[in-house]
Motif scaffolding. Structure first.
Motif, PDB file in Angstrom:
ATOM      1  N   LEU A 177       4.283 -13.735 -11.125  1.00 36.31           N
ATOM      2  CA  LEU A 177       4.755 -13.585  -9.748  1.00 36.31           C
ATOM      3  C   LEU A 177       4.197 -12.296  -9.157  1.00 36.31           C
ATOM      4  O   LEU A 177       3.293 -12.321  -8.335  1.00 36.31           O
ATOM      5  CB  LEU A 177       6.284 -13.584  -9.715  1.00 36.31           C
ATOM      6  N   ILE A 178       4.727 -11.157  -9.587  1.00 37.64           N
ATOM      7  CA  ILE A 178       4.250  -9.846  -9.137  1.00 37.64           C
ATOM      8  C   ILE A 178       4.290  -8.880 -10.319  1.00 37.64           C
ATOM      9  O   ILE A 178       4.960  -9.141 -11.314  1.00 37.64           O
ATOM     10  CB  ILE A 178       5.097  -9.270  -7.971  1.00 37.64           C
ATOM     11  N   THR A 179       3.576  -7.763 -10.187  1.00 38.36           N
ATOM     12  CA  THR A 179       3.537  -6.788 -11.278  1.00 38.36           C
ATOM     13  C   THR A 179       4.750  -5.859 -11.221  1.00 38.36           C
ATOM     14  O   THR A 179       5.359  -5.655 -10.171  1.00 38.36           O
ATOM     15  CB  THR A 179       2.263  -5.931 -11.219  1.00 38.36           C
ATOM     16  N   VAL A 180       5.065  -5.300 -12.387  1.00 41.24           N
ATOM     17  CA  VAL A 180       6.116  -4.284 -12.474  1.00 41.24           C
ATOM     18  C   VAL A 180       5.691  -3.272 -13.533  1.00 41.24           C
ATOM     19  O   VAL A 180       5.154  -3.634 -14.578  1.00 41.24           O
ATOM     20  CB  VAL A 180       7.481  -4.918 -12.825  1.00 41.24           C
ATOM     21  N   THR A 181       5.880  -1.997 -13.216  1.00 44.28           N
ATOM     22  CA  THR A 181       5.503  -0.915 -14.122  1.00 44.28           C
ATOM     23  C   THR A 181       6.714  -0.033 -14.388  1.00 44.28           C
ATOM     24  O   THR A 181       7.397   0.387 -13.454  1.00 44.28           O
ATOM     25  CB  THR A 181       4.387  -0.039 -13.504  1.00 44.28           C
ATOM     26  N   GLU A 182       6.988   0.219 -15.662  1.00 49.05           N
ATOM     27  CA  GLU A 182       8.066   1.141 -16.043  1.00 49.05           C
ATOM     28  C   GLU A 182       7.460   2.474 -16.466  1.00 49.05           C
ATOM     29  O   GLU A 182       6.419   2.510 -17.129  1.00 49.05           O
ATOM     30  CB  GLU A 182       8.881   0.576 -17.199  1.00 49.05           C
TER      31      GLU A 182
ATOM     32  N   ASN B  93       2.678 -10.912   1.089  1.00 45.85           N
ATOM     33  CA  ASN B  93       3.364 -10.490   2.316  1.00 45.85           C
ATOM     34  C   ASN B  93       4.829 -10.159   2.060  1.00 45.85           C
ATOM     35  O   ASN B  93       5.377  -9.218   2.655  1.00 45.85           O
ATOM     36  CB  ASN B  93       3.250 -11.585   3.382  1.00 45.85           C
ATOM     37  N   ALA B  94       5.482 -10.916   1.161  1.00 43.08           N
ATOM     38  CA  ALA B  94       6.878 -10.625   0.819  1.00 43.08           C
ATOM     39  C   ALA B  94       6.984  -9.245   0.177  1.00 43.08           C
ATOM     40  O   ALA B  94       7.906  -8.477   0.470  1.00 43.08           O
ATOM     41  CB  ALA B  94       7.430 -11.698  -0.112  1.00 43.08           C
ATOM     42  N   ALA B  95       6.034  -8.926  -0.694  1.00 39.20           N
ATOM     43  CA  ALA B  95       6.042  -7.618  -1.350  1.00 39.20           C
ATOM     44  C   ALA B  95       5.773  -6.499  -0.350  1.00 39.20           C
ATOM     45  O   ALA B  95       6.460  -5.463  -0.348  1.00 39.20           O
ATOM     46  CB  ALA B  95       5.007  -7.590  -2.473  1.00 39.20           C
TER      47      ALA B  95
ATOM     48  N   HIS C 182      18.461  -8.277   3.736  1.00 43.44           N
ATOM     49  CA  HIS C 182      17.178  -7.696   3.303  1.00 43.44           C
ATOM     50  C   HIS C 182      17.172  -7.779   1.779  1.00 43.44           C
ATOM     51  O   HIS C 182      17.220  -6.771   1.081  1.00 43.44           O
ATOM     52  CB  HIS C 182      17.130  -6.237   3.783  1.00 43.44           C
ATOM     53  N   PRO C 183      17.143  -9.011   1.212  1.00 42.34           N
ATOM     54  CA  PRO C 183      17.530  -9.229  -0.186  1.00 42.34           C
ATOM     55  C   PRO C 183      16.587  -8.690  -1.243  1.00 42.34           C
ATOM     56  O   PRO C 183      16.993  -8.456  -2.377  1.00 42.34           O
ATOM     57  CB  PRO C 183      17.642 -10.750  -0.282  1.00 42.34           C
ATOM     58  N   GLY C 184      15.315  -8.511  -0.898  1.00 44.01           N
ATOM     59  CA  GLY C 184      14.364  -8.025  -1.883  1.00 44.01           C
ATOM     60  C   GLY C 184      13.239  -9.019  -2.121  1.00 44.01           C
ATOM     61  O   GLY C 184      13.288 -10.177  -1.699  1.00 44.01           O
ATOM     62  N   VAL C 185      12.220  -8.548  -2.814  1.00 43.82           N
ATOM     63  CA  VAL C 185      11.026  -9.366  -3.038  1.00 43.82           C
ATOM     64  C   VAL C 185      11.351 -10.607  -3.866  1.00 43.82           C
ATOM     65  O   VAL C 185      10.949 -11.722  -3.519  1.00 43.82           O
ATOM     66  CB  VAL C 185       9.929  -8.544  -3.752  1.00 43.82           C
TER      67      VAL C 185
END
Length: 249
Positions: free
Chosen positions: A112-117, A236-238, A48-51
């Motif tokens: 690719l995809i968003t990321v928020t800190e 779908n991966a996310a 289940h390696p991750g997005v």
């Protein structure tokens, strides 16, 4: 006749070795493991390696690029990239100081995809951290080896991963930490820890950061990323990993 036969065999062997050497030389090395606890982006679980592993492996296959993942401690990823030991990683430009965003050593892929800190703290302390300017001169929990765009304005207190950062907050080893929002929510649930959010520290897209010597690969990489957005693969991966993250009230 026998001499000619052996000459042909020798030539074929040399050609084969040359081909193998070329293939090995053209195989890229990369690392996207972060701290190993950057759920849902990377899980350190082969089943289940991750997005990011799912997206990057699909990009490489569809773009017909030969590459393999090089396991590395977080603190060595950027060093090895700078030295050309690995060829790419994944990063958000918003993590970097402004001076690093135009570094000619690298080229960056399409999003690719968003990321928020976020600034993460205990619930009773959330009101103290409603502005990132409040970090100035303070001790701030961070992950060893990670970039922080204003790191020169505060005192880093490094921990191995997001998981350890959450535990450090509860043990009051630090009063505030900078953690990606989804990993913070995930580890809060997994460890049964209460936490609160302060201000948003950064928000942007994760992108492939590729050494400039491989920039000829960027058009096919970007075309593949566009296709994977278009056919729903990335979404779908996310979604597959988001279901394990609690919804914030």
């Amino acid at each position: 006749m026998t001499s000619l036969k052996w000459l042909l065999i020798t030539c074929c062997a040399i050609c084969s070795l040359s081909t193998l050497a070329t293939e090995k030389q053209n195989t890229l090395k990369y690392n996207i493991s972060s701290s190993g606890s950057h759920y849902p982006y990377y899980t350190n679980n082969p089943d289940h390696p991750g997005v990011l592993p799912e997206i990057i492996e699909k990009v490489l296959v569809d773009a017909n690029i030969s590459a393999y993942h090089e396991p590395l401690p977080t603190k060595r990823i950027t060093k090895y990239l700078n030295e050309g030991i690995i060829d790419f990683d994944v990063i958000s430009l918003n993590w970097l100081p402004q001076s690093e965003r135009n570094n000619t050593m690298y080229v960056f892929s399409d999003p690719l995809i968003t990321v928020t800190e976020m600034l993460v703290t205990l619930p009773e302390n959330s009101s103290k951290w409603k502005n990132i300017s409040n970090l100035t001169g303070k001790n701030v929990g961070t992950v060893l080896g990670y970039y922080y765009h204003s790191a020169d304005s505060f005192n880093r207190v490094d921990f191995p991963s997001e998981k350890e950062l959450m535990e450090a907050l509860v043990r009051k080893r630090v009063d505030v930490a900078i953690i990606s929002k989804l990993p913070a929510l995930y580890w809060s649930q997994q460890l049964n820890l209460s936490m609160g959010f302060g201000a948003q520290y950064s928000h942007g897209f994760l992108r492939i950061r590729l050494l400039s010597k491989h920039k000829h690969l960027l058009p096919v990489i970007n075309k593949t990323i566009k296709n994977l957005h278009g056919n729903g693969y990335i979404t779908n991966a996310a979604k597959k990993y988001m279901q394990d993250i609690p919804i914030q009230n």
